[in-house]
Write a protein that holds these residues in place. Structure first.
Motif, short mmCIF file in Angstrom:
data_model
loop_
_atom_site.label_atom_id
_atom_site.label_comp_id
_atom_site.label_asym_id
_atom_site.label_seq_id
_atom_site.Cartn_x
_atom_site.Cartn_y
_atom_site.Cartn_z
N THR A 142 66.35 67.37 21.66
CA THR A 142 67.52 67.43 21.00
C THR A 142 68.31 68.47 21.34
OG1 THR A 142 68.48 68.01 18.60
CG2 THR A 142 66.37 68.99 19.21
N TRP A 146 72.97 71.63 18.03
CA TRP A 146 73.17 71.71 16.83
C TRP A 146 74.56 72.43 16.18
CZ3 TRP A 146 67.28 73.66 15.77
CH2 TRP A 146 66.31 72.72 16.14
N LEU A 196 74.60 75.27 14.73
CA LEU A 196 74.71 75.97 13.49
C LEU A 196 75.56 76.99 13.17
CD1 LEU A 196 70.61 76.50 13.31
CD2 LEU A 196 72.06 74.32 12.25
N HIS A 224 73.65 70.41 8.21
CA HIS A 224 72.81 70.92 9.06
C HIS A 224 71.15 70.95 8.67
CE1 HIS A 224 76.30 72.91 11.34
NE2 HIS A 224 75.59 72.09 12.32
N LEU A 250 67.86 69.50 9.67
CA LEU A 250 66.85 70.17 10.24
C LEU A 250 65.58 69.66 9.30
CD1 LEU A 250 68.11 73.83 10.42
CD2 LEU A 250 67.55 72.18 12.28
N VAL A 283 64.90 71.99 22.61
CA VAL A 283 66.21 72.22 22.12
C VAL A 283 67.06 72.66 23.16
CG1 VAL A 283 67.62 73.28 20.44
CG2 VAL A 283 65.26 72.75 20.05
N VAL A 329 72.36 75.99 20.09
CA VAL A 329 71.67 76.22 18.93
C VAL A 329 72.84 76.63 17.78
CG1 VAL A 329 70.12 77.29 17.40
CG2 VAL A 329 69.71 76.73 19.85
N SER A 340 74.64 65.74 20.31
CA SER A 340 74.76 66.40 19.14
C SER A 340 74.20 65.59 18.04
CB SER A 340 75.89 67.10 18.89
OG SER A 340 77.01 65.95 18.53
N PRO A 341 73.40 66.31 16.88
CA PRO A 341 72.96 65.53 15.85
C PRO A 341 74.11 65.07 14.67
CG PRO A 341 72.19 67.65 15.64
CD PRO A 341 73.08 67.63 16.90
#
Length: 411
Positions: free
Chosen positions: A6, A9, A11, A24, A28, A45, A49, A249-250
């Motif tokens: 992955t 993210w 964040l 987010h 997770l 990852v 991040v 990206s998620p």
């Protein structure tokens, strides 16, 4: 062994000023469940991040709580994290000694020895299978800046930055080859833009250093079993090769990603080879809406908004809305009319996307000389831009508003 890949993210990211910590957290939580359900041996990852180099404390807390929960539920899992171009390498690495207690290795930037050489050893991470034996070696290369790369042969052709990156990957690969034993795989990680990689409009920060951006797939030796890449938000293969992948990206980072299928990649290794790469679709807990689907005239767009029917939900789960309006001329009261059309609906207005009708080609007239440009006054430029954009002369009320604005801006 089995790896989950992955990246990106981001964040701490806000979508048009709306906090996304709920989304987010949902991701997770889902990822922890996937690690357990998929019986993964390692989690990679591949950078970004955080959304910026100075993330809020809440975003950092999310990361550390995630790693703690992950270690509790999957205590033998190896976690490898590299820094991306959005991350601060030092901030990401700062809690490294504590994170290693949770089997998490963080590589923020290359470190040089007392002799000035790059310490390749710290970018080589062993990955263990379910028996605890080393099954693979991970080359963990973070986003590289010019000062991070070794100096390639001065007689080499091409860009020195590209050559330095290629040399660093080669040095790391050579060390992995020295460490590996028969049957062990070599896995590479990188945060970079590869040649022919498809970018996501509006949501990716371009990596441009000295005119260099994209890297060739040849930086990965053919013996690399899998390359886990980060930076591009659209999940994709590199050079149509199954084992060179961006996980993407998620979460959608902008409305341009509304139709992307965001995912995490599951990679199965047998001996030195990757035998399967499969996508695990990430559930979208908050929807993104584009209304109308294609830019439409104001009245048509307003009618579509008024007809919008949505189920009631908590504020943090309400969809984000982008309104796409086709304009023939400025509409000063457009936002107020849009807000009235969606009043009481469980939706969050994130963006109004005005699209101007194309003007007739050649309407701008011949190019001006530098002397002619120097003689232009601000209102001359405003008149020309208005004519070019809307295909008609600027109306008196717009000129008056422009003059008022210029007067307020004057010292």
């Amino acid at each position: 062994m089995r790896i989950l890949h992955t990246s990106d993210w981001h964040l701490g990211q806000a979508l048009h000023h709306y906090d996304r910590s709920y989304e987010h957290q949902c991701f997770l939580d889902w990822l922890v469940d996937q690690v357990v359900e998929q019986d993964a041996d390692a989690l990679l990852v591949a950078g970004d991040v955080f959304d910026n180099a100075n993330p809020p404390a809440s975003a950092q807390k999310q990361l550390y709580q995630f790693l703690q929960r992950l270690h509790t539920r999957a205590p033998r899992l190896d976690v490898v994290i590299i820094a991306g171009n959005h991350d601060s390498p030092a901030r990401l690495e700062a809690p490294g000694p504590l994170l290693e207690l949770h089997n998490a290795r963080v590589v923020g930037a290359p470190v040089r020895t007392a002799g000035g050489e790059i310490d390749i050893e710290r970018m080589l991470v062993p990955l263990h299978d379910r028996t605890g034996a080393v099954a693979a070696w991970c080359i963990a290369i973070p986003f590289l800046r010019p000062g991070d790369v070794p100096r390639a042969d001065t007689g080499a052709e091409g860009d020195p930055y590209l050559n330095g990156i290629a040399l660093l990957y080669r040095q790391a690969f050579d060390l992995a080859m020295q460490r590996r034993t028969s049957g062990q795989a070599i896995v590479a990680m990188g945060h970079c833009h590869m040649l022919e990689g498809q970018s996501s409009v509006d949501s990716e920060r371009r990596i441009v250093i000295g005119g260099t951006e994209a890297l060739p797939a040849t930086i990965f030796d053919p013996c690399v079993a899998y390359a886990a890449l980060g930076h591009l938000h659209l999940a994709q293969r590199v050079g149509r090769q199954e084992h060179l992948r961006y996980s993407g990206s998620p979460l959608p980072m902008s409305f341009s990603e509304v139709n992307y299928q965001h995912q995490v990649l599951r990679v199965d290794l047998e001996g030195p080879k990757a035998v399967a790469v499969d996508a695990l679709p990430v559930p979208r807990c908050v929807q993104l809406l584009r209304v109308p689907e294609h830019p439409a005239p104001v009245e048509e767009a307003l009618a579509a908004l008024e007809a919008l029917a949505l189920d009631d939900c908590e504020p943090h789960r309400q969809p984000y809305l982008e309104v796409r309006v086709l304009l023939e001329r400025p509409e000063p009261g457009l936002r107020a009319r849009i807000e009235a059309a969606i009043k009481g609906k469980p939706v969050r207005l994130a963006k109004i996307e005005p699209v101007r009708k194309a003007t007739v080609a050649g309407a701008a007239g011949p190019a001006m000389s530098l002397d002619e440009l120097a003689q232009l006054q601000p209102d001359d430029i405003f008149r020309r831009l208005y004519q070019d954009r809307f295909g008609e002369a600027a109306p008196p009320d717009q000129l008056s508003a422009f003059h008022e604005l210029m007067g307020e801006a004057a010292p």
